[in-house]
Enzyme design. Sequence first.
Site, short mmCIF file in Angstrom:
data_model
loop_
_atom_site.label_atom_id
_atom_site.label_comp_id
_atom_site.label_asym_id
_atom_site.label_seq_id
_atom_site.Cartn_x
_atom_site.Cartn_y
_atom_site.Cartn_z
N ILE A 60 0.85 -1.19 0.00
CA ILE A 60 0.00 0.00 0.00
C ILE A 60 0.89 1.25 0.00
CG2 ILE A 60 -1.96 1.18 1.06
CD1 ILE A 60 -2.60 -1.38 2.58
N PRO A 61 1.46 1.60 -1.15
CA PRO A 61 2.30 2.80 -1.19
C PRO A 61 1.47 4.07 -1.02
CG PRO A 61 2.10 1.83 -3.38
CD PRO A 61 1.42 0.90 -2.42
N HIS A 62 2.04 5.02 -0.30
CA HIS A 62 1.38 6.31 -0.05
C HIS A 62 2.46 7.34 0.24
CE1 HIS A 62 1.60 3.93 3.63
NE2 HIS A 62 1.73 5.06 4.28
N GLY A 63 2.09 8.59 0.19
CA GLY A 63 3.06 9.66 0.38
C GLY A 63 3.52 9.84 1.81
#
Length: 145
Positions: A60-63
């Site tokens: 779950i890539p996120h900033g």
Amino acid sequence: MSILSTEKIVLDAKASHKNEAIRMAGELLVKAGHVTEDYVDKMLEREEIVSTYMGGGLAIPHGTKEAKSLVKSTGMSIVRFPEGIDFGGDEPAFVVIGIAGAGGEHMEILTQVAMIFSDDDSIEKVMDARTKEEILAIFQGGDLA
């Protein structure tokens, strides 16, 4: 604008590296108008700090926290990699979910995605889905669409 739509789902993606997979998930958020182009760089920056691989074939890539100002609206993208992508975990990621949360919605989305994937059958359902609409229905059941 809904958090998730068929325009933000890719069924049969291929990438040679996790950064390419993250960029694909991020670009779907950019195209949908949820984030600026710079947000994708912050997703890659976060991955350098700590892996967004959650186990069970899910990343779950996120900033980063500094990227909040780059989020225009809450959104989510789903990119499925049938061959898997090495995220440095004990097994490859087969589903990469890019997220961007406006305001305080970031943790809420992470929690809801984690709840959906806490069921052992969920990743299998997502991997077996033949259409974007089937994947959308799985997440609508989790109130994310």
